[in-house]
Design a protein around this motif. Structure first.
Motif, PDB file in Angstrom:
ATOM      1  N   ASP A   1       0.802  -1.222   0.000  1.00  0.00           N
ATOM      2  CA  ASP A   1       0.000   0.000   0.000  1.00  0.00           C
ATOM      3  C   ASP A   1       0.838   1.276   0.000  1.00  0.00           C
ATOM      4  O   ASP A   1       0.329   2.363   0.266  1.00  0.00           O
ATOM      5  N   ARG A   2       2.101   1.139  -0.329  1.00  0.00           N
ATOM      6  CA  ARG A   2       2.953   2.340  -0.418  1.00  0.00           C
ATOM      7  C   ARG A   2       2.972   2.859  -1.860  1.00  0.00           C
ATOM      8  O   ARG A   2       2.473   2.211  -2.769  1.00  0.00           O
ATOM      9  N   HIS A   3       3.573   4.048  -2.048  1.00  0.00           N
ATOM     10  CA  HIS A   3       3.633   4.671  -3.375  1.00  0.00           C
ATOM     11  C   HIS A   3       5.078   4.672  -3.897  1.00  0.00           C
ATOM     12  O   HIS A   3       6.017   4.637  -3.090  1.00  0.00           O
ATOM     13  N   PRO A   4       5.260   4.748  -5.234  1.00  0.00           N
ATOM     14  CA  PRO A   4       6.608   4.619  -5.807  1.00  0.00           C
ATOM     15  C   PRO A   4       7.662   5.547  -5.207  1.00  0.00           C
ATOM     16  O   PRO A   4       8.806   5.141  -5.007  1.00  0.00           O
ATOM     17  N   HIS A   5       7.292   6.815  -4.872  1.00  0.00           N
ATOM     18  CA  HIS A   5       8.321   7.759  -4.404  1.00  0.00           C
ATOM     19  C   HIS A   5       8.901   7.357  -3.051  1.00  0.00           C
ATOM     20  O   HIS A   5       9.913   7.890  -2.614  1.00  0.00           O
ATOM     21  N   GLU A   6       8.270   6.411  -2.370  1.00  0.00           N
ATOM     22  CA  GLU A   6       8.779   5.979  -1.055  1.00  0.00           C
ATOM     23  C   GLU A   6       9.904   4.949  -1.194  1.00  0.00           C
ATOM     24  O   GLU A   6      10.435   4.484  -0.197  1.00  0.00           O
ATOM     25  N   PHE A   7      10.248   4.602  -2.436  1.00  0.00           N
ATOM     26  CA  PHE A   7      11.244   3.547  -2.654  1.00  0.00           C
ATOM     27  C   PHE A   7      12.517   4.094  -3.298  1.00  0.00           C
ATOM     28  O   PHE A   7      12.476   5.102  -4.008  1.00  0.00           O
ATOM     29  N   SER A   8      13.624   3.394  -3.077  1.00  0.00           N
ATOM     30  CA  SER A   8      14.878   3.730  -3.766  1.00  0.00           C
ATOM     31  C   SER A   8      14.766   3.286  -5.232  1.00  0.00           C
ATOM     32  O   SER A   8      13.824   2.556  -5.597  1.00  0.00           O
ATOM     33  N   GLY A   9      15.748   3.686  -6.064  1.00  0.00           N
ATOM     34  CA  GLY A   9      15.712   3.317  -7.484  1.00  0.00           C
ATOM     35  C   GLY A   9      15.689   1.809  -7.693  1.00  0.00           C
ATOM     36  O   GLY A   9      14.934   1.283  -8.503  1.00  0.00           O
ATOM     37  N   GLY A  10      16.520   1.105  -6.935  1.00  0.00           N
ATOM     38  CA  GLY A  10      16.588  -0.356  -7.074  1.00  0.00           C
ATOM     39  C   GLY A  10      15.273  -1.003  -6.663  1.00  0.00           C
ATOM     40  O   GLY A  10      14.793  -1.939  -7.325  1.00  0.00           O
ATOM     41  N   GLN A  11      14.678  -0.499  -5.582  1.00  0.00           N
ATOM     42  CA  GLN A  11      13.388  -1.052  -5.135  1.00  0.00           C
ATOM     43  C   GLN A  11      12.297  -0.758  -6.156  1.00  0.00           C
ATOM     44  O   GLN A  11      11.460  -1.610  -6.450  1.00  0.00           O
ATOM     45  N   ALA A  12      12.343   0.476  -6.710  1.00  0.00           N
ATOM     46  CA  ALA A  12      11.325   0.840  -7.714  1.00  0.00           C
ATOM     47  C   ALA A  12      11.462  -0.073  -8.944  1.00  0.00           C
ATOM     48  O   ALA A  12      10.464  -0.488  -9.546  1.00  0.00           O
ATOM     49  N   GLN A  13      12.716  -0.409  -9.303  1.00  0.00           N
ATOM     50  CA  GLN A  13      12.879  -1.298 -10.450  1.00  0.00           C
ATOM     51  C   GLN A  13      12.348  -2.696 -10.127  1.00  0.00           C
ATOM     52  O   GLN A  13      11.811  -3.378 -11.001  1.00  0.00           O
ATOM     53  N   ARG A  14      12.456  -3.113  -8.866  1.00  0.00           N
ATOM     54  CA  ARG A  14      11.858  -4.406  -8.479  1.00  0.00           C
ATOM     55  C   ARG A  14      10.341  -4.364  -8.669  1.00  0.00           C
ATOM     56  O   ARG A  14       9.726  -5.363  -9.073  1.00  0.00           O
ATOM     57  N   ILE A  15       9.745  -3.226  -8.387  1.00  0.00           N
ATOM     58  CA  ILE A  15       8.290  -3.090  -8.596  1.00  0.00           C
ATOM     59  C   ILE A  15       7.989  -3.191 -10.102  1.00  0.00           C
ATOM     60  O   ILE A  15       7.044  -3.868 -10.517  1.00  0.00           O
ATOM     61  N   GLY A  16       8.823  -2.530 -10.902  1.00  0.00           N
ATOM     62  CA  GLY A  16       8.646  -2.606 -12.364  1.00  0.00           C
ATOM     63  C   GLY A  16       8.761  -4.045 -12.871  1.00  0.00           C
ATOM     64  O   GLY A  16       8.023  -4.470 -13.771  1.00  0.00           O
ATOM     65  N   ILE A  17       9.666  -4.795 -12.269  1.00  0.00           N
ATOM     66  CA  ILE A  17       9.843  -6.196 -12.667  1.00  0.00           C
ATOM     67  C   ILE A  17       8.626  -7.016 -12.230  1.00  0.00           C
ATOM     68  O   ILE A  17       8.101  -7.837 -12.993  1.00  0.00           O
TER      69      ILE A  17
END
Ligand SMILES: Nc1ncnc2c1ncn2[C@@H]1O[C@H](COP(=O)(O)OP(=O)(O)OP(=O)(O)O)[C@@H](O)[C@H]1O
Ligand code: SF4
Ligand SMILES: [Mg+2]
Length: 337
Positions: A160-176
């Motif tokens: 339930d979090r939003h993308p800006h709360e993540f680091s670049g690597g974590q955001a890429q994990r979400i993209g994956i």
């Protein structure tokens, strides 16, 4: 349209998951001072096969047509010419509505994880979106999103979090995770680690490698960085000005490059051993790549090639086997292993 340079060997019937022939994309040139500009041949006759569960690396300098190729393969861009066959089916111009059952098998991972994730949506919604588009229920999609977050090593507590709360690597994990949601068989990863810190790049490459192995994915891995490609790919294709100039197994391309352009790119990759690094020969690439709106005659690489002869200025080389049936290069004077 210039003659295609699809490898001759790929003209035979194939059992590959993805089969690309003579693929081309021409963009209209931008008008300057009221004068029409020449069309931009971003991709100019690309051909290759990619088997299920294998990885093909696509490398080359900025502007050579890597992203345009990748975007055509997942049908985000309409090809100007050529064919794309997925699992034996021609999908080159299939209308988007009819493409829907196949689309779930074709996914893309982008370079900039933040700009490819909707900042207003929760992670759960971002990952669930492709499933909802495919007609899944909201409840099932949330359960699946939680599983996928665990699979990519982020943990379902982040749903339930939003993308800006993540680091670049974590955001890429979400993209994956989002790319995996529909159970794809082919993923086009367009520079998936170029925007990340070096320390994080290895983690994301490891993750992709593990997922590819576990899920049997076919992966087209687009990159500038030849050392990243070396790590993850089975085969490598080198692009120059919209065309593949060399393609082969990782071993062939990295250990005995046949095309002068491949050799120049490889000579710029730093070696881990400082002594070897000091001793090795550097091949300087002269100037910038030419514009795809006005490609040089003959071999498009000739203005930058130290081996160029007269024939290179007038006759365009086609991809031909060099040294083995698995490696092809488009050069009149290739280096034979
Ligand atoms: N929509 C467009 N309209 C006009 N030209 C375009 C368009 N998209 C790409 N191009 C041109 O097509 C060529 C290939 O672009 P592309 O983005 O595929 O290259 P690339 O290899 O992915 O480069 P990079 O490594 O910088 O990402 C470039 O000359 C680019 O300027
Ligand atoms: S065809 Fe000629 S100019 Fe082109 S890469 Fe080969 S040697 Fe160089
Ligand atoms: Mg690109």
């Amino acid at each position: 349209m210039t003659p295609p340079n699809a490898p001759a060997a790929t003209a035979r019937p194939t059992t590959a998951l993805l089969s690309v022939r003579d693929l081309a994309k021409t963009f209209p040139g931008r008008r300057r001072l009221g004068r029409p500009a020449a069309p931009v041949r971003a991709v100019d006759g690309v051909g290759f096969d990619l088997e299920a569960g294998r990885t093909l690396g696509l490398v080359g300098e900025s502007g050579c047509g890597k992203s345009t190729t990748g975007r055509m393969l997942v049908r985000l861009l309409e090809p100007t010419a050529g064919t794309i066959a997925f699992d034996g089916q021609d999908i080159t111009h299939t209308p988007q509505r009819r493409l829907r059952p196949t689309r779930r098998h074709l996914q893309m991972i982008f370079q900039d994880p933040y700009s490819s994730l909707n900042p207003r949506q929760t992670v759960a919604r971002i990952i669930a979106e492709p499933l909802l588009v495919q007609g899944g229920s909201a409840r099932d999609a949330r359960v699946k999103a939680a599983e996928l977050l665990d699979l990519v090593g982020l943990g379902h507590e982040h749903l339930d979090r939003h993308p800006h709360e993540f680091s670049g690597g974590q955001a890429q994990r979400i993209g994956i995770a989002r790319a995996l949601a529909t159970g794809p068989r082919l993923i086009v990863a367009d520079e998936p680690v170029s925007a990340l810190d070096v320390s994080v790049q290895a983690q994301i490459v490891n993750l992709l490698e593990r997922l590819q192995d576990e899920l049997g994915l076919a992966l087209l891995f687009i990159a500038h960085d030849l050392s990243v490609v070396r790590r993850i790919c089975d085969r490598v294709a080198v692009m120059y000005l919209g065309r593949i100039v060399e393609i082969g197994t990782k071993r062939e391309v990295y250990e005995t490059p046949a095309h002068p352009y491949t050799r120049a790119l490889l000579s710029a990759v730093p070696l881990p051993d400082p002594v070897a690094e000091r001793r090795r020969e550097r091949i300087l690439l002269l100037g910038d790549p030419p514009s795809p709106a006005s490609p040089p005659s003959g071999c498009a690489f000739h203005p930058r090639c130290a081996k160029a002869q007269d024939v290179c200025r007038t006759r365009r080389p086609v991809l031909e086997a060099v040294g083995s049936p698995t490696r092809q290069a488009a050069c009149h004077f290739p280096d034979s292993p």
